[in-house]
Design an enzyme around this catalytic site. Sequence first.
Site, short mmCIF file in Angstrom:
data_model
loop_
_atom_site.label_atom_id
_atom_site.label_comp_id
_atom_site.label_asym_id
_atom_site.label_seq_id
_atom_site.Cartn_x
_atom_site.Cartn_y
_atom_site.Cartn_z
NE ARG A 164 -4.09 -1.79 0.18
CZ ARG A 164 -4.07 -3.06 -0.20
NH1 ARG A 164 -3.00 -3.56 -0.79
NH2 ARG A 164 -5.13 -3.83 -0.04
CB SER A 238 -8.58 -1.26 4.41
OG SER A 238 -8.94 -2.53 3.94
CD GLU A 334 -5.47 1.13 2.43
OE1 GLU A 334 -5.30 0.07 3.04
OE2 GLU A 334 -6.20 1.25 1.45
N1 EPU Z 1 -11.07 -9.94 10.68
C1 EPU Z 1 -11.73 -9.98 11.87
N2 EPU Z 1 -12.68 -9.03 12.12
C2 EPU Z 1 -12.99 -8.06 11.22
C3 EPU Z 1 -12.30 -8.02 10.01
C4 EPU Z 1 -11.32 -8.98 9.74
O1 EPU Z 1 -11.50 -10.85 12.71
O2 EPU Z 1 -13.86 -7.25 11.52
C5 EPU Z 1 -10.07 -10.98 10.37
C6 EPU Z 1 -10.62 -11.89 9.27
O3 EPU Z 1 -11.35 -12.95 9.80
C7 EPU Z 1 -9.38 -12.38 8.59
C8 EPU Z 1 -8.40 -11.24 8.80
O4 EPU Z 1 -8.92 -10.39 9.81
O5 EPU Z 1 -8.88 -13.52 9.22
C9 EPU Z 1 -8.13 -10.45 7.53
O6 EPU Z 1 -9.37 -9.94 7.02
P1 EPU Z 1 -9.70 -9.91 5.46
O7 EPU Z 1 -9.36 -11.19 4.83
O8 EPU Z 1 -11.07 -9.38 5.30
O9 EPU Z 1 -8.66 -8.89 4.83
P2 EPU Z 1 -8.06 -7.55 5.41
O10 EPU Z 1 -6.68 -7.77 5.89
O11 EPU Z 1 -9.01 -6.93 6.37
C10 EPU Z 1 -6.99 -6.79 3.15
C11 EPU Z 1 -6.93 -5.51 2.37
C12 EPU Z 1 -8.21 -5.31 1.57
C13 EPU Z 1 -8.37 -6.49 0.63
C14 EPU Z 1 -8.41 -7.78 1.47
C15 EPU Z 1 -8.46 -9.02 0.61
C16 EPU Z 1 -5.51 -4.04 3.67
C17 EPU Z 1 -5.44 -2.88 4.61
N3 EPU Z 1 -6.74 -4.40 3.28
O12 EPU Z 1 -8.03 -6.62 4.09
O13 EPU Z 1 -8.06 -4.13 0.79
O14 EPU Z 1 -9.58 -6.37 -0.13
O15 EPU Z 1 -7.21 -7.88 2.27
O16 EPU Z 1 -7.24 -9.22 -0.02
O17 EPU Z 1 -4.47 -4.58 3.28
C18 EPU Z 1 -8.38 -1.79 0.93
O18 EPU Z 1 -7.15 -1.68 0.98
O19 EPU Z 1 -9.14 -0.77 0.94
C19 EPU Z 1 -8.98 -3.11 0.90
C20 EPU Z 1 -10.30 -3.31 0.99
#
Ligand code: EPU
Length: 341
Positions: A164, A238, A334
């Site tokens: 990012r 995010s 972000e």
């Molecule tokens: N989780 C929780 N509670 C929540 C949210 C997430 O426990 O409320 C846990 C999930 O269960 C999972 C982990 O956190 O085990 C990661 O969550 P998720 O797979 O939804 O991905 P993320 O890390 O929250 C990142 C990117 C997203 C992208 C997704 C999928 C960042 C900051 N965000 O989110 O990107 O779509 O992976 O690859 O790296 C963005 O940057 O705007 C964005 C949406």
Amino acid sequence: MSLEVQSKELSSMNTLGLRSVAPTYVDYVDDEQLPELTDLVRQHDQTFVLGGGSNVVLPEQMPGLMVHVATRGIALVDETPRHWFIEAQAGENWHEFVRACLDQGWVGLENLALIPGTVGASPVQNIGAYGVELETRLEQVSAWDFHEGRLQVFSRDACNFAYRDSFFKRQPQGRWLITKVCFALPRQWEPRIDYPDLVGCRALEAKGLLQPQHVFDAVCEVRRNKLPDPAVLGNAGSFFKNPVVDAVQYQHIKAINPGLVAYEQADGTWKLAAGWLIDKAGWKGFRDGPVGVHDRQALVLVNYGGATADDIQALAGRICEDVFAKYGVALEQEPVRAGLT
Ligand code: EPU
């Protein structure tokens, strides 16, 4: 076409839907306007370049000049035995671009479907989702330098991509305007379907039936289930990056919080799921007046209607303080805060 300077209300031009006015606003629609635009930029103390407004926090009153990127065009510019080279103008909508490529058989971007924003903004924060980071598909970026008044072409290496992050993200606001992006898409399709939610795609692959369109559809479905549609509920995806900590700090947090979700990085550091930290700290579904934390994804802050930048930043500040108090981890925002110099 010559530039038309106007005052613009921006609540429909940022996906958070924040109330914001730019008293001095121009649409940039073609490269011939760049010299005139440069003169205009030099007449203002500060400039902000707006793409799809999906990764910005806009203040109620935008200081200086706002340049909205509204150029269009997608073309196959070269091909080699291994790659298609596709060039898109910065103002193209990202998702429509991904779909247009797929329709032409130019595959490799399908994991990045449904990310809000424009092509020109995509290298700034090196967008990534479901196992694909933009940098792996990008060939070069053309950007206009308002300081020097000339166009510069950046190779992938020169963009200094990281998670990012890029060269462009670290430059002063308004110095550069990305005009177009060239992508190198592999002619030999290599599906990326390791992400847990893409289980249906793995089943199809096992049967030898997997097509790029399946991955595109699956990613759209996962995103629609997990992330709020900005057209319905204002948000900027995010709101925080997933923080990276060293192995000692990871072990410490993990010992106290055995359920912690984290991913080991190649250099031995650990990327923590910020959504998990915020969720476990009790913020998921929290609401304070016009702003809140999404009830299905704690990493997403939402505007229920009528919020300003101050409302959203106040909530973000409270979450950061609480996460730091509970886990000793500093969250980094972000979306870019427009108008801050
Ligand atoms: N989780 C929780 N509670 C929540 C949210 C997430 O426990 O409320 C846990 C999930 O269960 C999972 C982990 O956190 O085990 C990661 O969550 P998720 O797979 O939804 O991905 P993320 O890390 O929250 C990142 C990117 C997203 C992208 C997704 C999928 C960042 C900051 N965000 O989110 O990107 O779509 O992976 O690859 O790296 C963005 O940057 O705007 C964005 C949406």
